[in-house]
Motif scaffolding. Structure first.
Motif, PDB file in Angstrom:
ATOM      1  N   SER A 100       0.830  -1.209   0.000  1.00  0.00           N
ATOM      2  CA  SER A 100       0.000   0.000   0.000  1.00  0.00           C
ATOM      3  C   SER A 100       0.861   1.254   0.000  1.00  0.00           C
ATOM      4  O   SER A 100       0.593   2.203  -0.733  1.00  0.00           O
ATOM      5  CB  SER A 100      -0.923   0.007   1.219  1.00  0.00           C
ATOM      6  N   ARG A 101       1.920   1.247   0.817  1.00  0.00           N
ATOM      7  CA  ARG A 101       2.753   2.442   0.918  1.00  0.00           C
ATOM      8  C   ARG A 101       3.585   2.635  -0.348  1.00  0.00           C
ATOM      9  O   ARG A 101       3.936   3.770  -0.688  1.00  0.00           O
ATOM     10  CB  ARG A 101       3.641   2.356   2.163  1.00  0.00           C
ATOM     11  N   ALA A 102       3.911   1.563  -1.040  1.00  0.00           N
ATOM     12  CA  ALA A 102       4.719   1.692  -2.255  1.00  0.00           C
ATOM     13  C   ALA A 102       3.885   2.148  -3.449  1.00  0.00           C
ATOM     14  O   ALA A 102       4.374   2.868  -4.322  1.00  0.00           O
ATOM     15  CB  ALA A 102       5.394   0.359  -2.580  1.00  0.00           C
ATOM     16  N   LYS A 103       2.616   1.732  -3.489  1.00  0.00           N
ATOM     17  CA  LYS A 103       1.815   1.979  -4.702  1.00  0.00           C
ATOM     18  C   LYS A 103       0.749   3.050  -4.527  1.00  0.00           C
ATOM     19  O   LYS A 103       0.315   3.632  -5.530  1.00  0.00           O
ATOM     20  CB  LYS A 103       1.091   0.682  -5.111  1.00  0.00           C
ATOM     21  N   LEU A 104       0.282   3.298  -3.318  1.00  0.00           N
ATOM     22  CA  LEU A 104      -0.944   4.089  -3.156  1.00  0.00           C
ATOM     23  C   LEU A 104      -0.691   5.482  -2.619  1.00  0.00           C
ATOM     24  O   LEU A 104       0.211   5.696  -1.801  1.00  0.00           O
ATOM     25  CB  LEU A 104      -1.913   3.361  -2.221  1.00  0.00           C
ATOM     26  N   ASN A 105      -1.526   6.404  -3.088  1.00  0.00           N
ATOM     27  CA  ASN A 105      -1.552   7.761  -2.541  1.00  0.00           C
ATOM     28  C   ASN A 105      -2.983   8.280  -2.670  1.00  0.00           C
ATOM     29  O   ASN A 105      -3.911   7.498  -2.962  1.00  0.00           O
ATOM     30  CB  ASN A 105      -0.518   8.644  -3.262  1.00  0.00           C
ATOM     31  N   PRO A 183      -0.748  -3.376 -17.031  1.00  0.00           N
ATOM     32  CA  PRO A 183       0.617  -3.619 -16.545  1.00  0.00           C
ATOM     33  C   PRO A 183       0.992  -2.759 -15.342  1.00  0.00           C
ATOM     34  O   PRO A 183       1.878  -3.121 -14.575  1.00  0.00           O
ATOM     35  CB  PRO A 183       1.495  -3.258 -17.755  1.00  0.00           C
ATOM     36  N   GLU A 184       0.339  -1.627 -15.157  1.00  0.00           N
ATOM     37  CA  GLU A 184       0.642  -0.760 -14.005  1.00  0.00           C
ATOM     38  C   GLU A 184      -0.182  -1.098 -12.764  1.00  0.00           C
ATOM     39  O   GLU A 184      -0.020  -0.485 -11.718  1.00  0.00           O
ATOM     40  CB  GLU A 184       0.451   0.714 -14.373  1.00  0.00           C
ATOM     41  N   THR A 185      -1.089  -2.049 -12.897  1.00  0.00           N
ATOM     42  CA  THR A 185      -1.869  -2.501 -11.740  1.00  0.00           C
ATOM     43  C   THR A 185      -1.116  -3.632 -11.053  1.00  0.00           C
ATOM     44  O   THR A 185      -0.752  -4.613 -11.696  1.00  0.00           O
ATOM     45  CB  THR A 185      -3.254  -3.013 -12.192  1.00  0.00           C
ATOM     46  N   LEU A 186      -0.875  -3.487  -9.767  1.00  0.00           N
ATOM     47  CA  LEU A 186      -0.237  -4.578  -9.012  1.00  0.00           C
ATOM     48  C   LEU A 186      -1.330  -5.509  -8.492  1.00  0.00           C
ATOM     49  O   LEU A 186      -2.242  -5.075  -7.778  1.00  0.00           O
ATOM     50  CB  LEU A 186       0.581  -4.006  -7.850  1.00  0.00           C
ATOM     51  N   PRO A 215       4.731  -9.904 -14.509  1.00  0.00           N
ATOM     52  CA  PRO A 215       5.600  -8.812 -14.022  1.00  0.00           C
ATOM     53  C   PRO A 215       4.890  -7.878 -13.043  1.00  0.00           C
ATOM     54  O   PRO A 215       5.523  -6.987 -12.479  1.00  0.00           O
ATOM     55  CB  PRO A 215       5.957  -8.051 -15.304  1.00  0.00           C
ATOM     56  N   ASN A 216       3.591  -8.066 -12.854  1.00  0.00           N
ATOM     57  CA  ASN A 216       2.809  -7.117 -12.038  1.00  0.00           C
ATOM     58  C   ASN A 216       1.975  -7.833 -10.986  1.00  0.00           C
ATOM     59  O   ASN A 216       0.871  -7.405 -10.669  1.00  0.00           O
ATOM     60  CB  ASN A 216       1.903  -6.280 -12.950  1.00  0.00           C
ATOM     61  N   GLU A 242      12.060  -6.757  -9.381  1.00  0.00           N
ATOM     62  CA  GLU A 242      11.747  -5.320  -9.466  1.00  0.00           C
ATOM     63  C   GLU A 242      10.735  -4.913  -8.385  1.00  0.00           C
ATOM     64  O   GLU A 242      10.865  -3.866  -7.746  1.00  0.00           O
ATOM     65  CB  GLU A 242      11.189  -5.023 -10.868  1.00  0.00           C
ATOM     66  N   ILE A 243       9.730  -5.756  -8.194  1.00  0.00           N
ATOM     67  CA  ILE A 243       8.710  -5.462  -7.177  1.00  0.00           C
ATOM     68  C   ILE A 243       9.302  -5.648  -5.780  1.00  0.00           C
ATOM     69  O   ILE A 243       9.117  -4.807  -4.887  1.00  0.00           O
ATOM     70  CB  ILE A 243       7.475  -6.375  -7.382  1.00  0.00           C
ATOM     71  N   ALA A 246      11.387  -2.732  -4.649  1.00  0.00           N
ATOM     72  CA  ALA A 246      10.611  -1.549  -4.247  1.00  0.00           C
ATOM     73  C   ALA A 246      10.050  -1.746  -2.832  1.00  0.00           C
ATOM     74  O   ALA A 246      10.130  -0.847  -1.992  1.00  0.00           O
ATOM     75  CB  ALA A 246       9.480  -1.290  -5.242  1.00  0.00           C
TER      76      ALA A 246
END
Lengths: 364, 364
Positions: A100-105, A183-186, A215-216, A242-243, A246
């Motif tokens: 959540s902290r890596a992807k969300l704002n 692809p940008e959705t985890l 990849p996601n 890569e994930i 992060a």
């Protein structure tokens, strides 16, 4: 004093006093209490784990190995994934927090089932993200895929088997949803209870290593359930490097205690304990299905170490949970999830006997 | 895959292999290694704590009491503070993380000493905040107060005694800084090593309850040092309820393991162990001061369970640390803090003997 405005939308969680103390007020001694509320392993702690803890009891003053060298090597062997695809968290919960902290704002959105693990929305709210939910508690591609296309959520949570409902998503449906993601959705596949589903039906079995095809996507597992370490807070995430890299940026040092590391290493090598846990579960689960049929209420077919009993309007889950509590049997009422239902951990034969006889008294 | 842009500024921390394995490559067996690098309690784990861990070793499958009923009651008695002024973290580290996440964002700034505990800036960077530092590593009101007035930082970190330097801030200076803070600035007093300073000189002793005089301050303490629980990850924060309630919004459930709770409860009642730790420290610290004087290098007067030796340009701290490592003695090189210095934990008499004889070999 002012705090970040995302906090305004979050309630302070007030933990009540320990339920054992509540039960004591009803004149029931702690050793008479049957706790079937938290999906703890009814077989208890594996003797090999308890031995590892005792052997390390005088090392409480030493900081843990922060590289988690031995645990990562052991998990890498178990799953056939490279160590750079592994992250260890204080429960899989902590990896949900990293995600959540890596992807969300405050501009983000997340998508999840209508009824699913509560921490998904709690961590998302901490980041100020918008919560989107499907109509069904089951993870249906015909709901998830159109919502993913319409909203492009930053994170999608797929809990299989699902908690607190106990159903699971088939391999076919799960991979259909993952493959439809932007692809940008985890995509988070939370397999906290996967050992139970995998043992029940291969069509619902996700091998954690399979997640590396995408990849996601990230797979989450835990030692808290089938491995019997609920109190030790050790979970893991598996994803492409890569994930993982992060998420590692947000991992605090020493996030796993010295004794939890020792316990998880012992648990990870003790496959016999897990098999025994699965066996007792396979033997006892049908009793809960039979009881529901006898008493004329519904249940959700379970792929987990608990079962969810569904009541019609003639019965009230909160009243039943309270009446059981007064008899020293603790279960989880799902009223707060908008369901007239109880979630009950499948216990030992003796614990289950106690539950059924308390239920007999309550239902009359 | 894109992640929040605050992550771009953070390096992924690559933990190397355990130092014990490195030393083994030099032909030194693990039981011959003397580790004076992490400020772990040289007396080891209190026997009462080890007993509590062994007594609870078969409860690893049970989730911890998330209200932390017993530990909070015990801390409340020890410090004379109400329970609603307490928060428990996985080390005081985790409370630092809650503070950063509650107060900081990309428009924020934080103020700290030039050389101080590394996690302050790491958590602040995770939030995208700007880091301001004083010129001196000591916490001087004539530096802090003008910078607070000029920049109005959202959080000020005061580490007393300071890590990794070992100096402390007097009561007079500390309260002068706190009182000069803007009401919207949260002042963090990190007393991780306070037991050592308090035992050495009452002019440096901060009683945690004193923090409740201020509506914008929080005191942090830990079980990791004088109480000997470095591996168990238990720390606490003390502040007015308004602050505690905000931080509690970010506390994940079950953030303290079942065995860590049992260990902390036992440690908190075992004041005799703490006194014994302080006594051996008081006896051994002067040997490190005498050794430095004999060898002609400086040291920072220590209010902690470690000492910082300062070298001039004729000696190189990284080379000395490496030469000690090859002799099986592990210390902390402070080159990464911009100091030509070593931080050495004050060990047992035998450990200190080993350190001094290895140093004799290295210095020649």
């Amino acid at each position: 004093m002012k705090f970040n405005k995302t906090l305004d939308k979050i309630k302070t969680y007030e933990a009540g006093k320990p339920i054992e103390l509540v039960v004591r007020e009803f004149g029931i001694e702690p050793d008479q209490v049957v706790k079937l509320a938290s999906n703890e392993n009814p077989l208890g702690t594996s003797p090999k784990v308890a031995e590892a803890i005792r052997a390390n009891a005088d090392k409480a003053h030493l900081y843990p190995d922060d590289s988690m060298f031995e645990l990562k090597a052991s998990l890498s062997r178990r799953f056939g994934v490279p160590e750079e695809s592994l992250i260890i968290g204080a429960g899989s919960d902590q990896i949900l927090e990293f995600i959540s902290r890596a992807k969300l704002n405050e501009e983000s959105s997340v998508l999840m089932s209508r009824v699913t693990f509560a921490m998904y929305s709690i961590y998302a709210l901490q980041q100020g993200a918008r919560i989107l939910r499907t109509e069904d508690y089951r993870h249906r591609p015909d709901e998830f895929i159109p919502m993913m296309q319409a909203h492009r959520p930053d994170v999608v949570f797929l809990c299989t088997p699902n908690n607190p409902t106990g159903d699971a998503t088939s391999r076919e449906d799960l991979f259909a949803i993952i493959e439809a993601a932007d692809p940008e959705t985890l995509v988070v596949v939370d397999g906290a209870y996967m050992e139970y589903a995998a043992a029940k039906d291969p069509a619902y079995r996700i091998d954690p290593a399979e997640i590396l095809r995408y990849p996601n996507a990230v797979y989450l597992g835990t030692f808290s359930k089938a491995y019997g370490l609920g109190g030790m807070r050790v979970g893991y995430g598996i994803a492409r490097p890569e994930i993982i890299q992060a998420l590692m940026k947000l991992r605090p040092p020493f996030n796993i205690t010295t004794l939890s590391l020792a316990a998880a290493i012992a648990a990870n090598e003790d496959e016999a304990f897990v098999q025994k846990s699965l066996q007792i579960h396979r033997q006892e689960l049908p009793r809960y299905e039979a009881y529901a049929r006898e008493r004329g209420f519904e249940y959700i077919e379970s792929y987990t170490n608990f079962i969810t009993w569904l009541f019609d309007e003639e019965r009230n889950s909160s009243e039943i949970a309270d009446a059981l509590l007064r008899r020293g049997v603790i279960v989880r009422d799902l009223a707060s999830y908008g369901m007239n239902a109880l979630r009950i951990t499948i216990g030992t034969p003796e614990q289950n006997d106690r539950l059924f006889s308390a239920m007999d008294e309550v239902l009359g």
